[in-house]
Scaffold this motif. Structure first.
Motif, PDB file in Angstrom:
ATOM      1  N   PRO A  18      29.330  38.449 -32.375  1.00 25.43           N
ATOM      2  CA  PRO A  18      29.154  38.275 -33.612  1.00 25.43           C
ATOM      3  C   PRO A  18      28.180  37.206 -33.671  1.00 25.43           C
ATOM      4  N   ILE A  19      27.167  37.042 -34.286  1.00 26.12           N
ATOM      5  CA  ILE A  19      26.848  35.919 -34.957  1.00 26.12           C
ATOM      6  C   ILE A  19      27.365  35.691 -36.768  1.00 26.12           C
ATOM      7  N   GLU A  20      28.341  36.216 -37.037  1.00 23.33           N
ATOM      8  CA  GLU A  20      28.003  35.725 -38.512  1.00 23.33           C
ATOM      9  C   GLU A  20      29.864  34.852 -38.400  1.00 23.33           C
ATOM     10  N   SER A  21      30.659  35.379 -37.277  1.00 24.57           N
ATOM     11  CA  SER A  21      31.699  34.691 -37.036  1.00 24.57           C
ATOM     12  C   SER A  21      32.078  34.421 -35.546  1.00 24.57           C
ATOM     13  N   PHE A  22      31.838  33.556 -35.789  1.00 22.27           N
ATOM     14  CA  PHE A  22      32.541  32.247 -34.419  1.00 22.27           C
ATOM     15  C   PHE A  22      34.099  32.209 -34.418  1.00 22.27           C
ATOM     16  N   ARG A  23      34.707  31.956 -33.130  1.00 24.08           N
ATOM     17  CA  ARG A  23      35.867  31.511 -32.761  1.00 24.08           C
ATOM     18  C   ARG A  23      35.668  29.666 -32.200  1.00 24.08           C
ATOM     19  N   LEU A  24      36.488  29.101 -32.484  1.00 23.60           N
ATOM     20  CA  LEU A  24      36.490  28.079 -31.590  1.00 23.60           C
ATOM     21  C   LEU A  24      38.009  28.378 -30.608  1.00 23.60           C
ATOM     22  N   MET A  25      37.735  27.631 -29.327  1.00 29.34           N
ATOM     23  CA  MET A  25      38.512  27.817 -28.223  1.00 29.34           C
ATOM     24  C   MET A  25      38.652  26.793 -27.835  1.00 29.34           C
ATOM     25  N   ILE A  26      40.240  25.862 -28.199  1.00 30.19           N
ATOM     26  CA  ILE A  26      40.240  24.240 -28.269  1.00 30.19           C
ATOM     27  C   ILE A  26      41.095  23.522 -27.566  1.00 30.19           C
ATOM     28  N   GLU A  27      41.070  23.005 -26.812  1.00 24.84           N
ATOM     29  CA  GLU A  27      41.975  22.228 -25.046  1.00 24.84           C
ATOM     30  C   GLU A  27      42.397  21.520 -25.784  1.00 24.84           C
ATOM     31  N   VAL A  28      43.736  21.825 -26.064  1.00 29.55           N
ATOM     32  CA  VAL A  28      44.485  21.009 -26.702  1.00 29.55           C
ATOM     33  C   VAL A  28      46.026  20.196 -25.415  1.00 29.55           C
ATOM     34  N   ASP A  29      45.132  19.188 -24.880  1.00 26.69           N
ATOM     35  CA  ASP A  29      46.459  18.235 -24.429  1.00 26.69           C
ATOM     36  C   ASP A  29      48.324  18.837 -24.467  1.00 26.69           C
ATOM     37  N   GLU A  30      48.884  19.138 -23.252  1.00 30.38           N
ATOM     38  CA  GLU A  30      50.309  19.179 -23.191  1.00 30.38           C
ATOM     39  C   GLU A  30      51.375  18.395 -24.233  1.00 30.38           C
ATOM     40  N   ARG A  31      50.599  17.285 -23.626  1.00 31.61           N
ATOM     41  CA  ARG A  31      51.418  16.621 -24.871  1.00 31.61           C
ATOM     42  C   ARG A  31      51.125  16.156 -25.860  1.00 31.61           C
ATOM     43  N   ASP A  32      50.074  16.724 -26.354  1.00 28.93           N
ATOM     44  CA  ASP A  32      50.074  16.663 -28.148  1.00 28.93           C
ATOM     45  C   ASP A  32      50.236  17.951 -28.203  1.00 28.93           C
ATOM     46  N   ILE A  33      51.122  19.098 -27.525  1.00 29.01           N
ATOM     47  CA  ILE A  33      50.745  20.905 -28.430  1.00 29.01           C
ATOM     48  C   ILE A  33      51.913  20.709 -29.589  1.00 29.01           C
ATOM     49  N   SER A  34      53.001  19.949 -29.851  1.00 31.18           N
ATOM     50  CA  SER A  34      54.286  20.445 -30.525  1.00 31.18           C
ATOM     51  C   SER A  34      53.689  19.405 -31.653  1.00 31.18           C
ATOM     52  N   GLU A  35      52.491  18.786 -31.949  1.00 26.85           N
ATOM     53  CA  GLU A  35      52.077  18.433 -32.757  1.00 26.85           C
ATOM     54  C   GLU A  35      51.209  19.309 -34.221  1.00 26.85           C
ATOM     55  N   VAL A  36      50.208  20.717 -33.087  1.00 23.65           N
ATOM     56  CA  VAL A  36      49.885  22.153 -33.487  1.00 23.65           C
ATOM     57  C   VAL A  36      50.538  23.187 -34.027  1.00 23.65           C
ATOM     58  N   THR A  37      50.834  23.798 -35.693  1.00 24.63           N
ATOM     59  CA  THR A  37      51.160  24.773 -36.223  1.00 24.63           C
ATOM     60  C   THR A  37      49.503  25.619 -36.372  1.00 24.63           C
ATOM     61  N   LEU A  38      50.564  26.793 -36.421  1.00 25.86           N
ATOM     62  CA  LEU A  38      49.220  27.647 -37.239  1.00 25.86           C
ATOM     63  C   LEU A  38      48.653  27.178 -39.062  1.00 25.86           C
ATOM     64  N   LYS A  39      47.615  27.928 -39.587  1.00 25.50           N
ATOM     65  CA  LYS A  39      46.997  27.149 -39.491  1.00 25.50           C
ATOM     66  C   LYS A  39      46.950  25.407 -40.602  1.00 25.50           C
ATOM     67  N   GLN A  40      46.625  24.580 -39.302  1.00 22.59           N
ATOM     68  CA  GLN A  40      46.543  23.520 -39.900  1.00 22.59           C
ATOM     69  C   GLN A  40      45.016  23.637 -39.898  1.00 22.59           C
ATOM     70  N   ALA A  41      44.376  22.471 -40.669  1.00 22.24           N
ATOM     71  CA  ALA A  41      42.976  22.479 -41.218  1.00 22.24           C
ATOM     72  C   ALA A  41      42.495  21.500 -40.030  1.00 22.24           C
ATOM     73  N   GLY A  42      41.166  21.742 -39.387  1.00 22.04           N
ATOM     74  CA  GLY A  42      41.140  20.019 -38.470  1.00 22.04           C
ATOM     75  C   GLY A  42      38.831  20.441 -38.354  1.00 22.04           C
ATOM     76  N   LYS A  43      38.779  19.237 -37.798  1.00 16.96           N
ATOM     77  CA  LYS A  43      37.191  19.790 -37.730  1.00 16.96           C
ATOM     78  C   LYS A  43      36.507  19.190 -36.325  1.00 16.96           C
ATOM     79  N   VAL A  44      34.924  19.809 -35.987  1.00 19.38           N
ATOM     80  CA  VAL A  44      33.897  20.375 -34.429  1.00 19.38           C
ATOM     81  C   VAL A  44      33.924  19.535 -35.221  1.00 19.38           C
ATOM     82  N   ALA A  45      32.684  18.587 -34.147  1.00 23.97           N
ATOM     83  CA  ALA A  45      31.690  18.275 -33.687  1.00 23.97           C
ATOM     84  C   ALA A  45      31.039  18.445 -32.897  1.00 23.97           C
ATOM     85  N   LEU A  46      30.421  19.378 -33.224  1.00 25.37           N
ATOM     86  CA  LEU A  46      29.329  20.008 -31.881  1.00 25.37           C
ATOM     87  C   LEU A  46      28.282  19.034 -30.917  1.00 25.37           C
TER      88      LEU A  46
END
Length: 126
Positions: A18-46
């Motif tokens: 759907p053109i109104e709602s996009f989702r991001l699929m982010i590849e997080v290295d296995e060494r850094d995944i412990s730092e990621v939790t739900l509802k965390q904010a971030g930014k993406v540069a395309l």
């Protein structure tokens, strides 16, 4: 890429988004995944819009690692907070940064080496 190639039952031929709602699929290295939790904010540069960074929020974290191109990563799904649907298209790629807290510069520069040393010592049985 598969133009003219035979297809089998179950092969993906077309993905519709759907053109109104996009989702991001982010590849997080296995060494850094412990730092990621739900509802965390971030930014993406395309790549197609390098001057604009779009805010997003972490929606889900895939519980199993994926191996691709000789590296292991976890897939993290994010939802864009504010988008301009005219400029975005499915399949765009870029760089995402998730706000995982503040760290000292010494920690940032040394934590990978320290983690490597811990694993190496463990392998040697020390």
């Amino acid at each position: 890429q598969l133009l003219g190639a035979p297809v089998q039952r179950g092969d993906t031929l077309l993905t519709i988004a759907p053109i109104e709602s996009f989702r991001l699929m982010i590849e997080v290295d296995e060494r850094d995944i412990s730092e990621v939790t739900l509802k965390q904010a971030g930014k993406v540069a395309l790549v197609s819009l390098p001057g604009n960074s779009l805010p997003f929020e972490v929606l889900s974290i895939t519980p199993a690692a994926v191996t691709k191109e000789e590296r292991n990563f976890f897939e993290v799904e994010g939802k864009l907070k504010a988008t301009n649907a005219i400029t975005l298209r499915p399949g765009l790629e870029g760089v995402a940064k998730i706000q995982a807290g503040k760290r000292t510069m010494i920690w940032v520069l040394s934590h990978r080496v320290i983690e490597w040393a811990k694993i190496t010592l463990w392998k040697w049985g020390l």
